[in-house]
Design a protein around this motif. Structure first.
Motif, PDB file in Angstrom:
ATOM      1  N   PHE A   1      18.935 -20.708   8.813  1.00  0.00           N
ATOM      2  CA  PHE A   1      19.399 -20.579  10.190  1.00  0.00           C
ATOM      3  C   PHE A   1      19.634 -21.931  10.857  1.00  0.00           C
ATOM      4  O   PHE A   1      20.552 -22.098  11.642  1.00  0.00           O
TER       5      PHE A   1
ATOM      6  N   GLY B   1      22.367 -26.191   9.974  1.00  0.00           N
ATOM      7  CA  GLY B   1      23.679 -26.680  10.348  1.00  0.00           C
ATOM      8  C   GLY B   1      24.755 -25.712   9.902  1.00  0.00           C
ATOM      9  O   GLY B   1      25.941 -25.964  10.065  1.00  0.00           O
TER      10      GLY B   1
ATOM     11  N   ASN C   1      27.073 -22.433  10.222  1.00  0.00           N
ATOM     12  CA  ASN C   1      27.714 -21.845  11.396  1.00  0.00           C
ATOM     13  C   ASN C   1      26.796 -20.795  12.040  1.00  0.00           C
ATOM     14  O   ASN C   1      26.342 -19.896  11.368  1.00  0.00           O
ATOM     15  N   PRO C   2      26.531 -20.916  13.346  1.00  0.00           N
ATOM     16  CA  PRO C   2      25.611 -19.965  13.997  1.00  0.00           C
ATOM     17  C   PRO C   2      26.048 -18.517  13.874  1.00  0.00           C
ATOM     18  O   PRO C   2      25.222 -17.617  13.891  1.00  0.00           O
ATOM     19  N   PHE C   3      27.354 -18.297  13.700  1.00  0.00           N
ATOM     20  CA  PHE C   3      27.816 -16.915  13.529  1.00  0.00           C
ATOM     21  C   PHE C   3      27.193 -16.308  12.275  1.00  0.00           C
ATOM     22  O   PHE C   3      26.766 -15.160  12.258  1.00  0.00           O
TER      23      PHE C   3
ATOM     24  N   SER D   1      23.857 -14.978  12.853  1.00  0.00           N
ATOM     25  CA  SER D   1      23.815 -13.626  13.404  1.00  0.00           C
ATOM     26  C   SER D   1      23.945 -12.583  12.301  1.00  0.00           C
ATOM     27  O   SER D   1      23.213 -11.599  12.260  1.00  0.00           O
TER      28      SER D   1
ATOM     29  N   THR E   1      20.781 -12.404  10.306  1.00  0.00           N
ATOM     30  CA  THR E   1      19.700 -11.758  11.053  1.00  0.00           C
ATOM     31  C   THR E   1      19.817 -10.254  10.913  1.00  0.00           C
ATOM     32  O   THR E   1      18.843  -9.553  10.649  1.00  0.00           O
TER      33      THR E   1
ATOM     34  N   SER F   1      16.903 -14.890  13.858  1.00  0.00           N
ATOM     35  CA  SER F   1      17.332 -16.292  13.893  1.00  0.00           C
ATOM     36  C   SER F   1      16.833 -17.037  15.128  1.00  0.00           C
ATOM     37  O   SER F   1      16.395 -18.183  15.043  1.00  0.00           O
TER      38      SER F   1
END
Lengths: 355, 584
Positions: free
Chosen positions: B330, B333, B335-337, B340, B343, B398
């Motif tokens: 998570f 580095g 991509n935060p997408f 998701s 998670t 996350s």
């Protein structure tokens, strides 16, 4: 010397095992020890199972009573509140399920302990029951997932903010450096190939030809942050992976060589305010009591004593990075905007350093 | 395979280069236990260090020699110890030792086959495993020390000998050892899958298989799908280390020198590693759960509750396990997408896991529980599986992972849910199938002592550990004395270490019991547990081909315990249905 010690230990273990064996042989004479539980064993172990439930509960309650103050240090950032709320919800859910399922599991193990003449109930399917305990977790998880993803998006996709302070974090074995973007609030380009220029004075490898880099300010001792203003961390590493971890701000992001990673947050409590916070005062007193105790020993040994501890925000490395991983830290000071500006003005810009 | 003639066996073909699955399973077990002693022994050493970080300790000097001069451990060796402890426990003990032992022993015996599909491949698989163990042990004696980059060996730390001493020859040997291990694991897994699919005896349909076999079968499939990815990750890392490629490395300046690597990314390695690394958790855990299913039913004298749901959840867990690896990443580095997405998939795993836990508990309900050591360990497994699994709800989320990632909270979580649980599965299996393996019984009293001390001590170790994790203490810290902020954790660390030593000592009881019982245990009858599965219809004395004469054919599922209308409280699978008797 070592060989002798090993030799002695082997002999002692040998004797111990031999003695053990004798004890068991004596003990075995009168009873069947063939691993099949007798009614007596079932009774005893059934009761122990129930007692074990007590042990689990006591362990949990004792831990919370004794170490409850360690859980999640006080949050000092804007998103910290939301984080803590989600954490608390998860904790409540977890503890509820833990208390109930462990109770049922161990109670059944006690209640239905076997008897010679006993017979089990032939029962192996109940679709309704199975449906219920599939659907309930689904609902609970749906809540956790929805709420979790909302929090995650809020943290990871902050709103555009022109006033945000851009701060470069630079990791190497085994220290941190920070770079302020200066008046233009834009970090100059940087690359490891510039590190050796200017007799090593270019300690984070700023491109000397990039005009944005001229006013950048690099600091190595402590990071100062203005309270209430968003900070956008832009992280780099020059050698191995490190991880910038600031527990009080609920901030963590890896620093990866070859790329720039990012994390935005807003500190909401100054260091001075934090030091007066009740929880922190309690913690600091506790730590100082421990340190005084340790000092007594050190004085007896004639060694250097420990300084009294004062609270500060800390930046830690939280990704294994080599021998001194455990000591890769930097102090962070949160203060008012004026104090911050005053401090920043005292620092040398990149242009001044390389002159 | 079908031939059953007794050709003359020499010592070497019988005990060393044996192609008989029963002997190979014993070889796996004993090798696994030996590696376990080393792995657990290492944890004792670093628990000494963590509890009393400043005090010189004679044991450290005794075992570590020049790496702990005057009894003070070198920080590099601390990292090496945690690295090798993790590697040994995850791969050598809980993958090969657990799955290798019981897949080999039980697949042919429980499905009614004379041996594995290929005895020869099976033999090669064991000896490759043995070779990889030897290489891993050799790496402990390298001058600069063994690999020390953590068991996840993230580059660039693992790729650059300049970054730490352990990343030199020690790391090379680690990689070679793991490459061989993966080959061994793949050969084994292929053999298990082929055997289960092709060699089931007459009447043994897939829906009559005991849950152990289902678990081993599905485990083998995920192994086949995910281990090759780790192999490729390791090969690329070897290339980066030795041939100057830049798969994982870019923009590096170390020890006053800019390295030539351009364009690679360590995140790529993390993806490849965890593509195996997460399924690996289930490769470790599913066999333990399979063993538990079998043992809980047998010793509760009651059919397993929700047989089909159990199979479905094994398959669901296996499928989900291959699409959740990103929850280890998570905050890398990525991509935060993607965070998701992972998670979402990760928390879904809680559903089949919860179903399994509830089904175990319901199986106990109104049973006639025979609380033998094997049964105690199985119940213990359900308990630690729940305790450890629940904290996964925090780590898999996350947003919450941000502050607890890589702290002791994680260490506590995975030790409970996969370490202790899988070890309990291993112990339960050994106590239960010891009569089948060695023709003798283990000592009951010692078994009880072993269980109760282990059960109390392992919660004593890992429950408090959640607290130091929540307090923010990162894992893999040589000492926490560099931060005055963590001074108040010192007490807990001492407590944890004391429990660790107690738990370690309790394993000596098991070892004594194990070795003693092999030679002096009480001789067993053919079906000591009154169990339904086919392995207990085979004679106690091991013969080549498992059964004299015909292989029994199967008429019912494995869980007809306490079925109404039968005199005994068990009906073995090879007993034909009575007239008018319904299939469960």
């Amino acid at each position: 010397m070592n060989i002798l010690l090993i030799f002695i230990i082997v002999i002692i273990i040998g004797i111990a095992l031999w003695q053990l064996k004798k004890i068991f042989e004596i003990a075995q004479v009168s009873m069947d020890n063939s691993q099949i539980a007798s009614d007596k064993d079932n009774r005893l172990n059934g009761k122990l199972m129930f007692a074990f439930l007590g042990f689990l509960y006591i362990l949990m309650l004792f831990s919370f009573w004794k170490w409850g103050d360690l859980l999640l240090p006080k949050a000092a950032s804007a998103h910290g509140k939301e984080y803590d709320f989600l954490m608390n919800i998860s904790f409540i859910l977890i503890f509820f399920v833990q208390f109930v399922t462990q109770a049922v599991l161990h109670y059944f193990a006690y209640k239905y302990r076997g008897k010679k003449e006993g017979k089990a109930f032939f029962y192996h399917e109940n679709h309704k029951l199975e449906l219920i305990w599939t659907v309930i977790p689904i609902i609970a998880l749906a809540v956790l997932i929805t709420y979790g993803l909302r929090t995650w998006s809020k943290i990871m996709y902050p709103k555009e903010n022109e006033k945000a302070l851009v701060l470069g974090l630079y990791a190497q074995q085994f220290n941190w450096k920070a770079r302020y973007a200066g008046v233009d609030n834009v970090l100059g380009e940087a690359h490891v190939r510039y590190l050796q220029e200017f007799d090593g004075k270019n300690i984070v490898g700023i491109d000397p030809d990039d005009p944005y880099g001229k006013d950048d300010v690099v600091v190595t001792q402590e990071i100062h942050l203005p309270v209430g203003r968003e900070v956008i961390l832009k992280m780099r590493s020059q050698d191995v992976i490190h991880s910038a971890y600031i527990p009080h701000f609920r901030v963590q992001m890896n620093c990866v060589p070859g790329m720039i990673t990012q994390f935005a947050f807003t500190p909401t409590i100054t260091t001075a305010q934090m030091r007066k916070n009740e929880d922190i005062v309690k913690k600091v007193n506790k730590i100082n009591a421990i340190r005084t105790e340790n000092n007594k020993e050190l004085i007896a040994k004639g060694e250097e004593t420990l300084e009294p501890y004062e609270f500060d925000y800390i930046l830690l490395c939280n990704k294994i990075c080599g021998a001194s991983h455990y000591n890769m830290q930097m102090k962070i000071i949160v203060e008012s905007e004026e104090e911050f500006q005053k401090w920043l003005a005292e620092q040398k810009t990149f242009a001044e350093v390389i002159q | 395979m079908g031939d059953n003639h007794h050709h003359k066996e020499t010592f070497i073909t019988k005990y060393i280069f044996s192609q008989d699955h029963k002997m190979i399973s014993k070889q796996y077990l004993i090798t696994g236990l030996l590696m376990g002693i080393i792995g657990i022994g290492m944890s004792m050493l670093f628990r000494i260090q963590l509890a009393w970080p400043e005090d010189p300790n004679i044991f450290l000097e005794l075992f570590l020699g020049k790496w702990a001069e005057d009894g003070v451990m070198d920080p590099n060796i601390y990292l090496a110890l945690v690295t090798i402890h993790g590697t040994i426990m995850v791969f050598f003990v809980l993958t090969a030792g657990l799955s290798g032992t019981f897949s080999n022993l039980l697949i042919p015996l429980q499905i009614g086959a004379r041996d594995m599909a290929s005895g020869f491949l099976n033999m090669i698989s064991y000896w490759l495993f043995f070779l990889s163990c030897v290489i891993m042990l050799i790496s402990l004696f390298v001058t600069a020390g063994p690999a020390a980059a953590g068991w996840t060996i993230y580059p660039p730390l693992s790729a650059l000998p300049q970054a730490q001493p352990g990343s030199g020859l020690g790391m090379t040997l680690w990689l070679v050892s793991m490459a061989i291990f993966i080959a061994s694991s793949l050969l084994g897994s292929l053999n298990y899958v082929v055997t289960v699919l092709n060699l089931r005896t007459k009447g043994m349909s897939m829906t009559k298989l005991p849950l152990t076999i289902w678990a081993f079968f599905v485990t083998a499939i995920i192994g086949i799908l995910s281990f090759p990815v780790l192999l490729s990750a390791a090969l690329l890392l070897i290339m980066d280390r030795s041939f100057g490629t830049s798969f994982y490395l870019s923009d590096i300046f170390i020890q006053g020198e800019v390295l030539h690597y351009q364009g690679g990314s360590p995140v790529l390695f993390e993806h490849l590693f965890w593509f195996l690394g997460h399924p690996e958790v289930y490769i470790v855990l599913l066999p333990a759960l399979g063993i538990t299913s079998e043992i809980v039913a047998t010793h509760a004298r009651k059919p397993i509750f929700g047989y089909r749901a159990m199979i479905m959840s094994i398959i669901a867990i296996a499928f989900l396990s291959t699409i959740v690896w990103g929850h280890h990443m998570f905050i890398t580095g990525m991509n935060p997408f993607l965070g998701s997405v992972f998670t979402f998939t990760t928390l879904l795993i809680a559903i089949p896991s919860a179903v399994k836990a509830f089904n175990y508990i319901t199986t106990l309900w109104k049973g006639n529980l025979q609380l033998n050591p094997a049964m105690l360990f199985s119940i213990g497994l359900v308990s630690t599986f729940i305790s450890g699994g629940l904290t996964g709800l925090i780590l898999g989320n996350s947003a919450l992972d941000i502050n607890v990632h890589d702290t002791y909270f994680v260490v506590a979580h995975f030790h409970l849910v996969m370490g202790i649980s899988a070890l309990y599965g291993l112990f339960a299996g050994v106590y239960h199938w010891f009569p089948k393996m060695f023709g003798r019984m283990m000592n009951k009293k010692l078994g009880y002592v072993h269980f109760w001390i282990t059960a109390i001590a392992s919660y004593g170790i890992f429950f408090p550990m959640h607290f130091i994790g929540m307090a923010g203490l990162p894992r893999r810290y040589y000492t926490n004395t560099a931060f005055p902020y963590f001074d108040d954790l010192a007490d807990i660390n001492v407590l944890i270490s004391v429990f660790a030593f107690i738990a370690g000592a309790a394993q000596l009881v098991f070892l004594y019991n194990f070795i003693h019982s092999i030679f002096y245990g009480k001789k067993t009858e053919q079906n000591p547990w009154k169990s339904n599965t086919l392995e207990w219809t085979a004679p106690v004395k091991h013969i080549h081909g498992n059964w004299e004469g015909e292989i029994p054919s199967v008429h019912r599922w494995a869980y007809d315990y306490s079925k109404p209308g039968h005199k005994e409280d068990f009906v073995p699978q090879d007993v034909p249905l009575k007239k008018g008797e319904e299939e469960h």
